[in-house]
Scaffold this active site. Structure first.
Site, mmCIF file in Angstrom:
data_model
loop_
_atom_site.group_PDB
_atom_site.id
_atom_site.type_symbol
_atom_site.label_atom_id
_atom_site.label_comp_id
_atom_site.label_asym_id
_atom_site.label_seq_id
_atom_site.Cartn_x
_atom_site.Cartn_y
_atom_site.Cartn_z
ATOM 1 N N LYS A 1 0.832 -1.208 0.000
ATOM 2 C CA LYS A 1 0.000 0.000 0.000
ATOM 3 C C LYS A 1 0.867 1.258 0.000
ATOM 4 C CE LYS A 1 -0.334 -0.609 4.918
ATOM 5 N NZ LYS A 1 -0.883 -1.398 5.979
ATOM 6 N N HIS B 1 -5.946 -7.643 12.420
ATOM 7 C CA HIS B 1 -4.733 -6.827 12.496
ATOM 8 C C HIS B 1 -4.415 -6.534 13.953
ATOM 9 C CE1 HIS B 1 -1.593 -4.476 10.821
ATOM 10 N NE2 HIS B 1 -2.137 -3.282 10.971
ATOM 11 N N ARG C 1 1.514 -11.206 6.967
ATOM 12 C CA ARG C 1 1.449 -10.013 6.119
ATOM 13 C C ARG C 1 2.665 -9.135 6.411
ATOM 14 N NH1 ARG C 1 -3.398 -10.201 8.490
ATOM 15 N NH2 ARG C 1 -2.982 -8.248 9.597
ATOM 16 N N ARG D 1 -10.704 -0.600 13.915
ATOM 17 C CA ARG D 1 -10.616 0.227 12.716
ATOM 18 C C ARG D 1 -11.685 -0.306 11.758
ATOM 19 N NH1 ARG D 1 -4.777 0.659 9.801
ATOM 20 N NH2 ARG D 1 -5.192 -1.506 9.277
ATOM 21 N N CYS E 1 13.184 25.514 2.547
ATOM 22 C CA CYS E 1 12.263 26.188 1.616
ATOM 23 C C CYS E 1 11.382 25.147 0.934
ATOM 24 C CB CYS E 1 13.034 26.953 0.543
ATOM 25 S SG CYS E 1 14.353 27.990 1.165
ATOM 26 N N MET E 2 10.516 25.596 0.012
ATOM 27 C CA MET E 2 9.610 24.671 -0.652
ATOM 28 C C MET E 2 10.383 23.651 -1.489
ATOM 29 S SD MET E 2 6.471 25.462 -3.264
ATOM 30 C CE MET E 2 5.661 26.657 -2.232
ATOM 31 N N ASP E 3 11.379 24.121 -2.254
ATOM 32 C CA ASP E 3 12.083 23.233 -3.185
ATOM 33 C C ASP E 3 13.565 23.082 -2.885
ATOM 34 O OD1 ASP E 3 9.677 23.190 -4.770
ATOM 35 O OD2 ASP E 3 10.253 25.222 -5.402
ATOM 36 N N TYR F 1 14.742 32.067 4.485
ATOM 37 C CA TYR F 1 13.556 32.816 4.925
ATOM 38 C C TYR F 1 13.599 33.095 6.426
ATOM 39 C CZ TYR F 1 11.103 31.910 0.531
ATOM 40 O OH TYR F 1 10.726 31.866 -0.774
HETATM 41 C C1 LIG Z 1 -0.099 -2.064 6.797
HETATM 42 C C2 LIG Z 1 -0.659 -3.330 7.236
HETATM 43 C C3 LIG Z 1 0.183 -4.423 7.556
HETATM 44 C C4 LIG Z 1 1.676 -4.357 7.551
HETATM 45 O O1 LIG Z 1 2.179 -3.735 8.684
HETATM 46 P P1 LIG Z 1 3.736 -3.580 8.943
HETATM 47 O O2 LIG Z 1 3.821 -3.083 10.327
HETATM 48 O O3 LIG Z 1 4.225 -2.587 7.964
HETATM 49 O O4 LIG Z 1 4.328 -4.921 8.738
HETATM 50 C C5 LIG Z 1 -0.419 -5.645 7.860
HETATM 51 N N1 LIG Z 1 -1.774 -5.768 7.870
HETATM 52 C C6 LIG Z 1 -2.608 -4.741 7.598
HETATM 53 C C7 LIG Z 1 -4.061 -4.946 7.627
HETATM 54 C C8 LIG Z 1 -2.076 -3.485 7.276
HETATM 55 O O5 LIG Z 1 -2.893 -2.471 7.006
#
Ligand SMILES: *Cc1c(COP(=O)(O)O)cnc(C)c1O
Length: 794
Positions: free
Chosen positions: A462, A589, A647, A560, A735-737, A687
């Site tokens: 992601k 999770h 995961r 969540r 700065c910005m850039d 700045y």
């Molecule tokens: C982002 C995410 C992970 C991975 O988490 P890490 O701490 O980066 O390993 C696993 N499961 C879900 C649902 C997530 O959103």
């Protein structure tokens, strides 16, 4: 190399069943065999994939000879021959060793911690005309790579140069038995791959095993300790301590110590072989630096651009073409190739081989640059265009042609292909995020080593792969045997599919508006509520789908997204007696898996998950549901909670928790100094005039600002960037850039690189997160998309 399959069976002690055939090539990689009917595929069982799984595909592509070490149903392949042995790698090594024993020329083996490839390439570049030399391709220096390299020796070479690398004790014994070098070159001893060795002594003595039967050993005179060790291990060998001062290296275009030492060893080799040193020294000015890595960049108009300036020879061309195929996805493949120098083959034969290679690797368009390749235009059967030289191409090429193509640039150094690369690159912003794909693979394999057998991996891709860029990472993961990818939103998944990623992709925040598009692209939703379940089922029915995979998210305490305990019966009822959807996986999770203070809570989440998922699994006994719970910290800290899959997220990208030491850095944010100023007391910088100069100060201006993701809270000395290895604090406000650094006392020039964060202690993403009071995740995903991503790979 030519063997019959029967001979191979007898050399390896294997048993031949089925047809005998003539073998000219040996491969262990199942992608695109070059000349299938004359190829032996060695099926190797590795951690990530099993070569035996590819036999049926290869058979379809015309391969008729296989070396195997597992039971397979050979009756399905009536036209093939199989050599069955106990262990495919050992059999391959036996064959290599036997092949090497027939080689009558001089075999030189190179080992050491750094500089092996450069030394090898420079020996090749200095090779006098008329001498036929073989060298192992790219970094083929492992247990399998060395065997394949030895088998590429044709037999009539005077010199063969083989690179040998080890990462663990015990490996060199096997390499030595295959290579049996006549001459050994030891480059140096550094701290690479130290983790598997108890001491430097142990690592050195392991490496030196390679020279057990060598008559001569070359090494650096400069390192007293190594010199002593070699002298007492091999008192009976001819020892040659090489001192760069012994030769006139004043014409070598590189002045750093490592280059001087590498060149001196290459010259010393020809010296002890009795060649005329005068003519060899005369070629020194033309020595080319060896770019070890392939760079993958975004090109103009949606093109992908691989710049491979590693020496052009046919073996390394084959390796690069495989890489091109692996990144191309559905895009047409274009090769821009210069004349190939120093091949030792007659041009007709060389370009004939190149043409055959391009044909089997499915190259759509060849752009040949140089007089020699142009002369052999008739040999190529793809779409083709030729230019006399690089300038002619730059004046004459048609930009409109380069739309959505994957392009490999492969040119001998003299052709200056960096100009073409520059012309075809999308942006020339000097700030880049460099992503090291090899280190990413290391991290993946490290986490894999923590898993029980058969536990699968889903990679969390992601936010564009935690800021590293999605497609390149996804394509690498697809090859590495990862089971699932997960993205946050449907459009990320669509982008991956359009780029050619075919593996299962889960969309975590699947909202009802995107369901249609998800089904079109076969993206699999996370289902976390009754309304999303109902809406997705409707969309799938409308599309006439049956058995569409979904992923049920359970809320066990994160609060969540997800179904809670009392919802389970409702989920079962909704999914019973219908054919539209099936549960592919069930997951939850963890809210605090990285912190010991929450361990009791984490345990309760695991228990709740076990109970809830047990009920679902029991209700759908025929669906082989995959269960998963651990994120990165969970994998590190809760090894008994792996269920069927884990995961992996941030760990892949090089940031771990208790296991940080085992990981390699993946992302480096780099820029360059665009201006240097000398300022006097009383002046101010930036700045708000916050950068007050109190003593004579040198400042460097760097083109990265808060719009690139450099948090403005890092202003006024809160963060230092590395300039030529030394910390240079940010002076005044960002700065910005752009931003300005204090480089007083640091030797630096305009154009020098600046590391904003990378792998040096004190300069890592984690350090920056600590300064800002946030987590590395936020830093990594805040790097703006205008910062070009560059991918490196050996
Ligand atoms: C982002 C995410 C992970 C991975 O988490 P890490 O701490 O980066 O390993 C696993 N499961 C879900 C649902 C997530 O959103």
């Amino acid at each position: 190399m030519t063997y019959s399959l029967e001979e191979i069976a007898s050399i390896t002690g294997g048993i031949l069943t089925g047809r005998n055939s003539r073998i000219e090539h040996i491969i262990t990689d199942s992608r695109n065999p070059f000349d299938p009917t004359a190829t032996l595929f060695v099926a190797i069982r590795g951690n990530n994939h099993n070569g035996h799984d590819y036999i049926s595909n290869l058979y379809q592509e015309g391969v008729r000879a296989f070396l195997i070490d597992s039971e397979i149903d050979t009756s399905r392949y009536p036209e093939a021959g199989f050599v069955r042995c106990d262990n495919s790698i050992q059999a391959l090594q036996k064959l290599a060793s036997s092949h090497r024993n027939h080689f009558k020329g001089t075999l030189v083996a190179i080992t050491g911690s750094n500089g092996k490839t450069v030394t090898k390439e420079w020996i090749a570049q200095l090779c006098p005309p008329g001498i036929k030399l073989f060298r192992s391709p790219r970094s083929y220096n492992s247990q399998i790579g060395v065997a394949l390299s030895l088998l590429m020796i044709e037999g009539d070479e005077q010199l063969a140069i083989i690179e040998a690398g080890i990462s663990e004790p015990g490996e060199m014994e096997r390499l030595e038995a295959m290579i049996r070098p006549d001459i050994g070159i030891f480059t140096n001893l550094g701290d690479a791959h130290q983790e598997h060795f108890t001491s430097l002594e142990q690592k050195l003595s392991e490496k030196l095993i390679l020279f057990r039967h060598a008559r001569t050993i070359l090494y650096n005179a400069g390192d007293q300790w190594v010199t002593d060790q070699i002298a007492c291990t091999y008192a009976d060998h001819k020892l040659c301590a090489v001192d760069p001062n012994h030769y006139d290296l004043s014409t070598l275009p590189y002045r750093d110590q490592a280059s001087l030492e590498n060149a001196a060893k290459a010259i010393a080799l020809y010296d002890i072989l009795g060649y005329n040193l005068k003519s060899i020294l005369a070629t020194l000015p033309s020595l080319q630096s060896v770019a070890m890595r392939m760079e993958l960049k975004e090109g103009i108009n949606g093109c992908k651009l691989i710049n491979d300036s590693y020496n052009s020879d046919i073996n390394s061309l084959a390796v690069s073409l495989d890489y091109l195929a692996s990144v191309a996805g559905g895009q047409p493949k274009v090769l821009i190739l210069s004349d190939i120098r120093q091949s030792g083959l007659p041009a007709e034969k060389l370009y004939g081989q190149v043409a055959a290679l391009l044909h089997t690797k499915g190259i759509d368009t060849l752009i040949g640059i140089g007089e020699e390749i142009s002369r052999h235009a008739g040999l190529f059967d793809c779409d083709k265009h030729f230019f006399r030289n690089t300038e002619a191409f730059l004046h004459g090429y048609n930009r409109v042609f380069f739309v959505n193509k994957s392009i490999l640039l492969k040119g001998s150094r003299a052709f200056g292909f960096e100009k073409i690369s520059h012309a075809l690159e999308q942006r020339t912003h000097t700030t880049v995020l460099e992503v090291n794909l090899d280190n990413m693979i290391h991290n993946l394999n490290y986490y894999r080593s923590l898993l029980r057998p058969n536990v699968r991996i889903m990679i969390m891709d992601k936010a564009s792969g935690y800021g590293t860029g999605t497609y390149e990472v996804a394509s690498m993961l697809q090859h590495q045997g990862v089971s699932f990818l997960a993205v946050a939103f449907a459009d990320e998944g669509v982008t991956l599919r359009e780029a050619g990623i075919t593996m299962p992709i889960v969309v975590l925040n699947a909202d009802a508006d995107s369901f249609e598009v998800m089904i079109d692209y076969h993206l699999e939703p996370e289902i976390y509520s009754f309304s999303s379940l109902e809406a997705f089922a409707q969309a799938a029915r409308r599309h006439g789908e049956t058995c569409y995979p979904i992923h049920i998210k359970l809320d066990t305490g994160m609060h969540r997204l997800g179904f809670m305990e009392p919802d389970i019966d409702g989920v079962i009822a909704a999914l019973r007696n219908q054919q539209t959807l099936y549960i592919r996986t069930i997951f939850t999770h963890l809210a605090g898996s990285d912190e010991q203070q929450h361990d009791e809570f984490t345990r309760s989440q695991i228990a709740r998950y076990t109970a809830m998922s047990d009920r679902l699994v029991a209700a759908f006994p025929n669906e082989h549901i995959i269960r998963h719970l651990c994120n990165t910290a969970g994998i590190e800290r809760f090894s008994d909670a792996q269920f069927d899959m884990v995961r992996l997220g941030i760990g892949l990208y090089g940031v771990g928790f208790t296991h940080q030491e085992q990981l390699l850095p993946v992302s480096t944010l780099l820029s360059r100094i665009v201006q240097i100023k000398e300022l006097q007391p009383g002046e101010t910088v930036g700045y708000g005039r916050w950068g007050k100069i109190t003593h004579p100060t040198r400042t460097a201006t760097v083109p990265i600002g808060y719009a690139d993701g450099l948090d403005r809270h890092l202003s006024r000395g809160a963060w230092s960037m590395l300039v030529n290895g030394k910390p240079a604090p940010i002076i005044g406000n960002i700065c910005m850039d752009t931003c300005m650094l204090d480089i007083t006392g640091i030797e630096a020039q305009e154009g020098d690189p600046v590391t904003i964060f990378g792998s040096e202690p004190g300069n890592t993403v984690t350090d920056m997160a600590n300064v800002l009071g946030t987590i590395p995740y936020e830093i990594m995903t805040s790097i703006s998309t205008r910062v070009k991503r560059v991918y490196t790979k050996e």
